[in-house]
Design a protein around this motif. Structure first.
Motif, PDB file in Angstrom:
ATOM      1  N   GLY A 133     -11.917  33.507 -15.145  1.00 34.80           N
ATOM      2  CA  GLY A 133     -12.327  34.825 -14.699  1.00 34.80           C
ATOM      3  C   GLY A 133     -13.835  34.926 -14.581  1.00 34.80           C
ATOM      4  N   ASN A 134     -14.340  36.123 -14.520  1.00 36.04           N
ATOM      5  CA  ASN A 134     -15.783  36.347 -14.459  1.00 36.04           C
ATOM      6  C   ASN A 134     -16.416  36.175 -15.836  1.00 36.04           C
ATOM      7  OD1 ASN A 134     -15.531  37.089 -11.714  1.00 36.04           O
ATOM      8  ND2 ASN A 134     -15.132  39.226 -12.268  1.00 36.04           N
ATOM      9  N   ASP A 135     -17.665  35.708 -15.843  1.00 35.02           N
ATOM     10  CA  ASP A 135     -18.477  35.649 -17.064  1.00 35.02           C
ATOM     11  C   ASP A 135     -17.867  34.770 -18.152  1.00 35.02           C
ATOM     12  OD1 ASP A 135     -20.527  37.652 -16.203  1.00 35.02           O
ATOM     13  OD2 ASP A 135     -18.771  38.952 -16.174  1.00 35.02           O
ATOM     14  N   VAL A 136     -17.189  33.704 -17.754  1.00 36.47           N
ATOM     15  CA  VAL A 136     -16.629  32.750 -18.712  1.00 36.47           C
ATOM     16  C   VAL A 136     -17.645  31.644 -18.941  1.00 36.47           C
ATOM     17  CG1 VAL A 136     -14.806  31.047 -19.130  1.00 36.47           C
ATOM     18  CG2 VAL A 136     -14.258  33.244 -18.058  1.00 36.47           C
ATOM     19  N   SER A 137     -17.817  31.230 -20.197  1.00 33.46           N
ATOM     20  CA  SER A 137     -18.703  30.106 -20.492  1.00 33.46           C
ATOM     21  C   SER A 137     -17.905  28.976 -21.122  1.00 33.46           C
ATOM     22  CB  SER A 137     -19.851  30.523 -21.417  1.00 33.46           C
ATOM     23  OG  SER A 137     -19.361  30.899 -22.685  1.00 33.46           O
ATOM     24  N   VAL A 138     -18.189  27.757 -20.658  1.00 30.77           N
ATOM     25  CA  VAL A 138     -17.606  26.538 -21.208  1.00 30.77           C
ATOM     26  C   VAL A 138     -18.776  25.693 -21.682  1.00 30.77           C
ATOM     27  CG1 VAL A 138     -16.193  24.502 -20.740  1.00 30.77           C
ATOM     28  CG2 VAL A 138     -15.652  26.681 -19.612  1.00 30.77           C
ATOM     29  N   ASN A 139     -18.914  25.572 -22.985  1.00 34.37           N
ATOM     30  CA  ASN A 139     -20.110  24.940 -23.532  1.00 34.37           C
ATOM     31  C   ASN A 139     -20.008  23.427 -23.596  1.00 34.37           C
ATOM     32  OD1 ASN A 139     -21.691  27.223 -23.718  1.00 34.37           O
ATOM     33  ND2 ASN A 139     -21.110  27.679 -25.812  1.00 34.37           N
ATOM     34  N   ALA A 140     -21.079  22.816 -24.047  1.00 35.65           N
ATOM     35  CA  ALA A 140     -21.262  21.367 -23.936  1.00 35.65           C
ATOM     36  C   ALA A 140     -20.109  20.590 -24.562  1.00 35.65           C
ATOM     37  CB  ALA A 140     -22.578  20.970 -24.604  1.00 35.65           C
ATOM     38  N   GLY A 141     -19.614  19.618 -23.809  1.00 35.04           N
ATOM     39  CA  GLY A 141     -18.615  18.701 -24.334  1.00 35.04           C
ATOM     40  C   GLY A 141     -17.221  19.263 -24.465  1.00 35.04           C
ATOM     41  N   ALA A 142     -16.974  20.484 -24.020  1.00 37.12           N
ATOM     42  CA  ALA A 142     -15.611  21.024 -24.056  1.00 37.12           C
ATOM     43  C   ALA A 142     -14.751  20.283 -23.042  1.00 37.12           C
ATOM     44  CB  ALA A 142     -15.611  22.520 -23.758  1.00 37.12           C
ATOM     45  N   ARG A 143     -13.433  20.214 -23.331  1.00 39.02           N
ATOM     46  CA  ARG A 143     -12.519  19.457 -22.480  1.00 39.02           C
ATOM     47  C   ARG A 143     -11.326  20.342 -22.124  1.00 39.02           C
ATOM     48  NH1 ARG A 143     -14.129  17.257 -26.780  1.00 39.02           N
ATOM     49  NH2 ARG A 143     -12.160  17.219 -27.920  1.00 39.02           N
ATOM     50  N   LEU A 144     -11.142  20.595 -20.829  1.00 40.91           N
ATOM     51  CA  LEU A 144     -10.085  21.473 -20.341  1.00 40.91           C
ATOM     52  C   LEU A 144      -9.290  20.747 -19.269  1.00 40.91           C
ATOM     53  CD1 LEU A 144     -12.451  23.376 -21.437  1.00 40.91           C
ATOM     54  CD2 LEU A 144     -11.574  25.092 -19.868  1.00 40.91           C
ATOM     55  N   ASP A 145      -7.975  20.655 -19.476  1.00 41.01           N
ATOM     56  CA  ASP A 145      -7.116  20.035 -18.470  1.00 41.01           C
ATOM     57  C   ASP A 145      -5.915  20.936 -18.230  1.00 41.01           C
ATOM     58  OD1 ASP A 145      -5.162  18.359 -17.089  1.00 41.01           O
ATOM     59  OD2 ASP A 145      -6.493  16.692 -17.578  1.00 41.01           O
ATOM     60  N   GLY A 146      -5.707  21.303 -16.977  1.00 43.73           N
ATOM     61  CA  GLY A 146      -4.648  22.246 -16.633  1.00 43.73           C
ATOM     62  C   GLY A 146      -3.267  21.640 -16.516  1.00 43.73           C
ATOM     63  N   GLY A 147      -3.125  20.312 -16.711  1.00 45.50           N
ATOM     64  CA  GLY A 147      -1.809  19.714 -16.552  1.00 45.50           C
ATOM     65  C   GLY A 147      -1.225  20.020 -15.183  1.00 45.50           C
ATOM     66  N   LEU A 201      -8.667  21.911 -24.696  1.00 47.31           N
ATOM     67  CA  LEU A 201      -7.535  22.700 -24.222  1.00 47.31           C
ATOM     68  C   LEU A 201      -6.765  21.848 -23.227  1.00 47.31           C
ATOM     69  CD1 LEU A 201      -9.976  24.699 -24.984  1.00 47.31           C
ATOM     70  CD2 LEU A 201      -8.760  26.376 -23.629  1.00 47.31           C
ATOM     71  N   TYR A 202      -5.556  21.430 -23.610  1.00 40.85           N
ATOM     72  CA  TYR A 202      -4.757  20.536 -22.779  1.00 40.85           C
ATOM     73  C   TYR A 202      -3.409  21.183 -22.475  1.00 40.85           C
ATOM     74  CZ  TYR A 202      -8.102  16.790 -23.604  1.00 40.85           C
ATOM     75  OH  TYR A 202      -9.256  16.028 -23.643  1.00 40.85           O
ATOM     76  N   ALA A 203      -3.183  21.471 -21.195  1.00 40.94           N
ATOM     77  CA  ALA A 203      -1.954  22.142 -20.778  1.00 40.94           C
ATOM     78  C   ALA A 203      -0.877  21.123 -20.401  1.00 40.94           C
ATOM     79  CB  ALA A 203      -2.233  23.085 -19.617  1.00 40.94           C
ATOM     80  N   PHE A 204      -0.752  20.078 -21.193  1.00 40.81           N
ATOM     81  CA  PHE A 204       0.332  19.120 -21.035  1.00 40.81           C
ATOM     82  C   PHE A 204       0.531  18.408 -22.364  1.00 40.81           C
ATOM     83  CE2 PHE A 204      -3.458  16.686 -20.062  1.00 40.81           C
ATOM     84  CZ  PHE A 204      -3.241  15.464 -20.680  1.00 40.81           C
ATOM     85  N   ASP A 205       1.668  17.709 -22.484  1.00 41.62           N
ATOM     86  CA  ASP A 205       1.991  17.031 -23.740  1.00 41.62           C
ATOM     87  C   ASP A 205       2.938  15.875 -23.447  1.00 41.62           C
ATOM     88  OD1 ASP A 205       2.000  16.483 -26.414  1.00 41.62           O
ATOM     89  OD2 ASP A 205       2.974  18.346 -27.033  1.00 41.62           O
TER      90      ASP A 205
END
Length: 204
Positions: free
Chosen positions: A93-107, A125-129
């Motif tokens: 969304g708007n005004d979202v911050s993802v700081n250094a070294g964060a890991r996001l995968d939407g699967g 944050l990993y949207a798969f398993d």
């Protein structure tokens, strides 16, 4: 002139690791910083399936990877810091911050994050398993994806983890190092491994 260029290069590094400073730049820095960001973002848009809102900041060494059907979509004024990793499908969304070294995968099913949410350094944050059945090796297990949904005004603390299928309600806080394996109610403060509710933001 050389000293000015060296100072500007160092300032760019500072902004990459602490992008909140970009949004507070004084007028004398704003012009060159915006031109620099225009170059960074133009290169990204030419190479990946991404959509960027207005006024975003993307660190040059952030890794954003999107493909057709797995886009990375950023709202207005989002900030992606140095060495962050984002693999679509992801929608911020708007005004979202993802700081250094964060890991996001939407699967396959995707990762959706609401307005104003903060993802701290090192969060995962990993949207798969992977499956766990004992009849085959981990490398041969099927991969499932249910998606992750994080509400508005949420704070995911440093080095916290969020597993596939989780929904985190608006205004919640996930403590540093927590591992979230179940849904989190709005306004809740959760901590621990696995994370449990330890408080409520409305009753500090």
């Amino acid at each position: 002139m050389r000293d000015l260029e060296a100072l500007r290069d160092q300032h760019k590094r500072r902004l990459a690791w602490m992008p909140w400073l970009y949004f507070a730049l004084k007028a004398r820095h704003r012009a060159w910083a915006q031109a620099w960001q225009a170059e960074v973002q133009a290169q990204l848009l030419a190479q990946e399936t991404v959509q960027l809102g207005t006024g975003c900041f993307i660190a040059p060494d952030a890794a954003l990877f999107g493909e057709p059907g797995r886009a990375v979509v950023l709202g207005d004024r989002c900030a992606i810091a140095a060495q962050a990793f984002l693999h679509g499908p992801i929608t911020l969304g708007n005004d979202v911050s993802v700081n250094a070294g964060a890991r996001l995968d939407g699967g396959r099913k995707g990762l959706v994050i609401g307005d104003g949410t903060r993802i701290a350094s090192g969060a995962a944050l990993y949207a798969f398993d992977h499956g766990l059945k004992p009849d085959r090796a981990i490398k041969d297990q099927p991969v499932r994806s249910r998606g992750i949904h994080i509400g508005r005004d949420v704070w995911i603390g440093a080095n916290a983890g969020v597993t596939d299928g989780v929904v985190i309600g608006d205004h919640a806080v996930v403590a540093m190092g927590a591992v979230v394996t179940k849904d989190v109610p709005g306004w809740a403060i959760v901590a621990g491994v696995p994370a449990v509710v330890v408080g409520d933001r409305r009753n500090p």
